[in-house]
Design a protein around this motif. Structure first.
Motif, PDB file in Angstrom:
ATOM      1  N   GLU A  17       0.825  -1.200   0.000  1.00  0.00           N
ATOM      2  CA  GLU A  17       0.000   0.000   0.000  1.00  0.00           C
ATOM      3  C   GLU A  17       0.870   1.267   0.000  1.00  0.00           C
ATOM      4  N   ALA A  18       0.308   2.365  -0.500  1.00  0.00           N
ATOM      5  CA  ALA A  18       1.015   3.643  -0.500  1.00  0.00           C
ATOM      6  C   ALA A  18       1.382   4.045   0.927  1.00  0.00           C
ATOM      7  N   SER A  23       9.692   3.083  -0.675  1.00  0.00           N
ATOM      8  CA  SER A  23      10.806   3.895  -1.197  1.00  0.00           C
ATOM      9  C   SER A  23      11.826   4.169  -0.104  1.00  0.00           C
ATOM     10  N   PHE A  34      17.548   8.543   5.042  1.00  0.00           N
ATOM     11  CA  PHE A  34      16.107   8.537   5.352  1.00  0.00           C
ATOM     12  C   PHE A  34      15.565   9.947   5.215  1.00  0.00           C
ATOM     13  N   GLN A  35      14.372  10.093   4.639  1.00  0.00           N
ATOM     14  CA  GLN A  35      13.736  11.413   4.537  1.00  0.00           C
ATOM     15  C   GLN A  35      12.388  11.369   5.242  1.00  0.00           C
ATOM     16  N   LYS A  38       8.916  12.111   2.608  1.00  0.00           N
ATOM     17  CA  LYS A  38       9.309  11.717   1.247  1.00  0.00           C
ATOM     18  C   LYS A  38       8.209  12.039   0.250  1.00  0.00           C
ATOM     19  N   SER A 158      12.713  -0.975  10.312  1.00  0.00           N
ATOM     20  CA  SER A 158      12.490   0.468  10.342  1.00  0.00           C
ATOM     21  C   SER A 158      13.442   1.115   9.342  1.00  0.00           C
ATOM     22  N   ALA A 159      12.855   1.717   8.310  1.00  0.00           N
ATOM     23  CA  ALA A 159      13.689   2.473   7.365  1.00  0.00           C
ATOM     24  C   ALA A 159      14.258   3.693   8.076  1.00  0.00           C
TER      25      ALA A 159
HETATM   26  P1  GDP Z   1       5.934   4.310  -0.054  1.00  0.00           P
HETATM   27  O1  GDP Z   1       4.767   5.079  -0.639  1.00  0.00           O
HETATM   28  O2  GDP Z   1       5.513   2.940   0.394  1.00  0.00           O
HETATM   29  O3  GDP Z   1       7.141   4.271  -0.954  1.00  0.00           O
HETATM   30  O4  GDP Z   1       6.338   5.069   1.297  1.00  0.00           O
HETATM   31  P2  GDP Z   1       7.485   6.171   1.535  1.00  0.00           P
HETATM   32  O5  GDP Z   1       8.827   5.535   1.530  1.00  0.00           O
HETATM   33  O6  GDP Z   1       7.257   7.300   0.600  1.00  0.00           O
HETATM   34  O7  GDP Z   1       7.162   6.598   3.051  1.00  0.00           O
HETATM   35  C1  GDP Z   1       5.918   7.173   3.415  1.00  0.00           C
HETATM   36  C2  GDP Z   1       6.096   8.007   4.687  1.00  0.00           C
HETATM   37  O8  GDP Z   1       6.437   7.160   5.780  1.00  0.00           O
HETATM   38  C3  GDP Z   1       7.224   9.049   4.570  1.00  0.00           C
HETATM   39  O9  GDP Z   1       6.827  10.223   5.256  1.00  0.00           O
HETATM   40  C4  GDP Z   1       8.402   8.374   5.293  1.00  0.00           C
HETATM   41  O10 GDP Z   1       9.268   9.328   5.863  1.00  0.00           O
HETATM   42  C5  GDP Z   1       7.679   7.560   6.369  1.00  0.00           C
HETATM   43  N1  GDP Z   1       8.425   6.341   6.728  1.00  0.00           N
HETATM   44  C6  GDP Z   1       8.943   5.422   5.893  1.00  0.00           C
HETATM   45  N2  GDP Z   1       9.545   4.437   6.576  1.00  0.00           N
HETATM   46  C7  GDP Z   1       9.408   4.732   7.894  1.00  0.00           C
HETATM   47  C8  GDP Z   1       9.822   4.093   9.116  1.00  0.00           C
HETATM   48  O11 GDP Z   1      10.450   3.030   9.162  1.00  0.00           O
HETATM   49  N3  GDP Z   1       9.454   4.719  10.292  1.00  0.00           N
HETATM   50  C9  GDP Z   1       8.742   5.883  10.319  1.00  0.00           C
HETATM   51  N4  GDP Z   1       8.450   6.406  11.513  1.00  0.00           N
HETATM   52  N5  GDP Z   1       8.356   6.511   9.174  1.00  0.00           N
HETATM   53  C10 GDP Z   1       8.674   5.945   7.998  1.00  0.00           C
END
Ligand code: GDP
Length: 180
Positions: A17-18, A23, A34-35, A38, A158-159
């Motif tokens: 899911e989104a 990413s 890590f951003q 994102k 945890s990314a």
């Molecule tokens: P995607 O749509 O599945 O590719 O998700 P993204 O990588 O774009 O992440 C969506 C949101 O979740 C962003 O604001 C990220 O910073 C946040 N995020 C991603 N991984 C983690 C994590 O391990 N922990 C936390 N707390 N936030 C995360």
């Protein structure tokens, strides 16, 4: 005299899911970065990253597909000849776990029979020891059970903190036969 082993190329797709962090997991694995906010992936992104496992080098060719429904229709194009898939959910979002079940089912029906699949419960950093404060909504057991039923590798990651991220790719790589 020793010869370097040629890298084994492995096409890997990410499904889920989104906003579950697909990413972000790739960014952590490829750039150790890590951003917090994102920008969402539109369509699909392609990246490569080498990973050494014992004597072997695996060259991952990573396809990160967007989770939005309108792009989900394109997913078969990406997983059709993939050797590996990460099915990602967010352990604070039960709906994303239900979606992960669907992806696993679809992969088993449509992808290569030899595909190695890892089920990945991301955002482990949001879990607190004290259950009251914890944002966890999908238990470890639920993840483990699905993985056992469907023959998947299973990790919580945890990314954000990088917890278990390399382990996912090492775990997948260890399952890939040499002839790939
Ligand atoms: P995607 O749509 O599945 O590719 O998700 P993204 O990588 O774009 O992440 C969506 C949101 O979740 C962003 O604001 C990220 O910073 C946040 N995020 C991603 N991984 C983690 C994590 O391990 N922990 C936390 N707390 N936030 C995360």
């Amino acid at each position: 005299m020793s010869f370097p082993n040629p890298a084994t190329s492995v096409k890997l797709v990410l499904l889920g899911e989104a906003a579950v962090g697909k990413s972000s997991l790739v960014l952590r694995f490829v750039s150790n970065d890590f951003q917090e906010n994102k920008e969402p992936t539109i369509g699909a992104a392609f990246l490569t990253q080498k990973c050494t496992i014992g004597e072997r080098t695996i060259k991952y060719e990573i396809w990160d597909t967007a989770g939005q429904e309108r792009f989900a229709l394109l997913a078969p194009m990406y997983y059709r000849n993939a050797q590996a898939a990460l099915v990602v959910y967010d352990i604070t979002k039960p709906a994303s776990f239900i979606k992960a079940r669907h992806w696993v089912k679809e992969l088993h029906e449509q992808a290569s029979k030899d595909i190695t699949i890892a089920l990945v419960g991301n955002k482990f950093d949001l879990v607190e020891d004290d259950e009251e404060d914890s944002l966890r909504k999908v238990s470890v057991e639920e993840g483990q059970n699905l993985a056992e039923e469907e023959g998947l590798l299973f990790f919580e990651t945890s990314a954000k903190t990088s917890y278990n991220v390399n382990e996912v790719f090492i775990g997948i790589g260890s399952k890939i036969p040499d002839s790939s």
